[in-house]
Enzyme design. Sequence first.
Site, PDB file in Angstrom:
ATOM      1  N   CYS A 104       0.681  -1.372  -0.013  1.00  0.00           N
ATOM      2  CA  CYS A 104       0.174  -0.032   0.167  1.00  0.00           C
ATOM      3  C   CYS A 104       1.037   1.360  -0.050  1.00  0.00           C
ATOM      4  O   CYS A 104       0.466   2.228  -0.377  1.00  0.00           O
ATOM      5  CB  CYS A 104      -0.900  -0.019   1.243  1.00  0.00           C
ATOM      6  SG  CYS A 104      -0.258   0.096   2.772  1.00  0.00           S
ATOM      7  N   ASN A 105       1.913   1.035   0.511  1.00  0.00           N
ATOM      8  CA  ASN A 105       3.075   2.236   0.529  1.00  0.00           C
ATOM      9  C   ASN A 105       4.140   2.304  -0.659  1.00  0.00           C
ATOM     10  O   ASN A 105       4.628   3.652  -0.729  1.00  0.00           O
ATOM     11  CB  ASN A 105       3.513   2.399   1.753  1.00  0.00           C
ATOM     12  CG  ASN A 105       3.057   2.658   3.215  1.00  0.00           C
ATOM     13  OD1 ASN A 105       2.017   3.677   2.837  1.00  0.00           O
ATOM     14  ND2 ASN A 105       3.155   2.398   4.163  1.00  0.00           N
ATOM     15  N   ARG A 106       4.262   1.369  -1.396  1.00  0.00           N
ATOM     16  CA  ARG A 106       5.282   1.370  -2.321  1.00  0.00           C
ATOM     17  C   ARG A 106       4.984   0.517  -3.510  1.00  0.00           C
ATOM     18  O   ARG A 106       4.264  -0.574  -3.308  1.00  0.00           O
ATOM     19  CB  ARG A 106       6.610   1.346  -1.812  1.00  0.00           C
ATOM     20  CG  ARG A 106       6.814  -0.461  -1.183  1.00  0.00           C
ATOM     21  CD  ARG A 106       8.155  -0.589  -0.460  1.00  0.00           C
ATOM     22  NE  ARG A 106       8.007   0.428   0.883  1.00  0.00           N
ATOM     23  CZ  ARG A 106       8.599   1.466   0.932  1.00  0.00           C
ATOM     24  NH1 ARG A 106       9.518   1.929  -0.116  1.00  0.00           N
ATOM     25  NH2 ARG A 106       8.737   1.922   2.067  1.00  0.00           N
ATOM     26  N   SER A 127       9.376   2.942   5.934  1.00  0.00           N
ATOM     27  CA  SER A 127       8.039   2.954   6.034  1.00  0.00           C
ATOM     28  C   SER A 127       7.452   4.166   6.556  1.00  0.00           C
ATOM     29  O   SER A 127       7.992   4.904   7.126  1.00  0.00           O
ATOM     30  CB  SER A 127       7.652   1.626   7.063  1.00  0.00           C
ATOM     31  OG  SER A 127       7.965   0.515   6.517  1.00  0.00           O
TER      32      SER A 127
END
Length: 533
Positions: A128-130, A187
């Site tokens: 979801c972040n990368r 993160s």
Amino acid sequence: MASLKTGTASISATKFNTFRVDRKSSLGLRAPAYVAVQKGFSLRNVRCEVGLDVEKKTAALEALEQFKISADRYMKERICIGVIGLSVHTAPVEMREKLAIPEAQWPHAIAELCNLNHIEEAAVLSTCNRMEVYFVALSWHRGVQEILDWMAKTSGIPVSDLRQHLFILRESDATQHLFTVSSGLDSLVLGEGQILAQVKQVVKTGQLNGGLGKTMDRIFKDAITAGKRVRTETNISSGAVSVSSAAVELALLKLPEESRYNPVNFLLVGAGKMGRLVVKHLAAKGVKRVVVVNRSVENVDALREEMKDIEIIYKPLSDMLEAAAEANVVFTSTASEAPLFIKENVEVLPPVSEILGGTRLFIDISVPRNVGTCVSGIKHARVYNVDDLKEVVEANKEDRLRKAREAEQIINEEVKRFNAWKDSLETVPTIKKLRSYADRIRAAELDKCFQKIGDEALTKKVKKAVETLSTSIVNRLLHGPLQHLRCEAGDEKSLDETLENMHALNRMFNLDTEKAIIEQKIKAKVDKSIPKK
């Protein structure tokens, strides 16, 4: 980021031809000629056997010459490790969701990447972040351009737009980045544990599908080691350490003071890994009841078994809007590629009690997003996505930086260890070629010796004794040079000396191992591009 970067140097893409067999390849070799070398008599319009032999020999010479030219060209560029990607730090969720690749599609993406002409190995890490592509390239500039084109094609975003948000790193910078990611230092929520599990899944997926090559397999396994060490040797994992925990913190932060004295109805859509953590952190915050909407009841039953301190009520996906109508806070965490909540069905939901602020909160931690952007325009709805979690994260910025410094030393140690392993691979072909060279001389001299002795005098005992003697002499002579082709892991001085010795032996014995390796890799790519009959 204004321009595409490779560490600290900007990159300029180059145009190049492909290995396709229906046109001239980047080796300067037309496919039919190469097929003739590989498969023998596959030329058309054969006039006679003599003519065929001439054409075959000509094609073989042509192919060998083209390999030589191509290898010379690639020798100018070392085969290298790299990463191209974007993350929550460089790109908004609107762009990340277009590039997101579901875990089930990782093997297909890896296969596509490895089929690119200048990419030897590849791995995909999409969360979801990368979204990041790790790779080993035969040619740096050509490989980077191929991956950029692939990303543009899969996402529908022009390369010119991608460039504004991408980062590109190579060699030690790429290794350092992966180890930092695995340790949770890159993160959104420092030290979050889920990213380590996702890095492990890359290895597991590669092992099950045969997608990871030797270098990618090793770099990801070493990244896992780095991540484990950081979490056990530092206190980086203390506190809120996941996107899900930050989402719960954000929801409680946005609820009005009155919610402390009035019951709040929580709804979770999606009972996967992220959803499970949402329930876990709600329970840790004292929430006693949550409704969970999921396609099947199995995951929800598993949640009930695991968490006894919170009442978990299951609703099927068909009852999602009905459950949302009763909720004050809605968490969404599914792998759906299409929005689950859109303006038309949210605006007809009954209003939330004024005591609880009169606004329904949607906390969407999915990428692609589960809540449509149009929902933000509804008066009595507030939508937050993963990018909005920064508000929670920034609260402990100083503590985050201190913990990160503690972990950097461990990461640097693991990067050195990986680099030593990678550099040691360079001497392996030289060791093999030197021993093969010595064995060929030994075998030739043995034949001469046996002929001089004659069949009558050459008994089995004598033959064995002479062979043993020749082998022993070769081994004793090679012992010194081979010892100088081995070095201590992490000892940079020893490594430099070893590589100097390797190049010296290559020159002295005309081994030409580097070129042989390049030729082998190019040949493998060409073989792969020629359709099998």
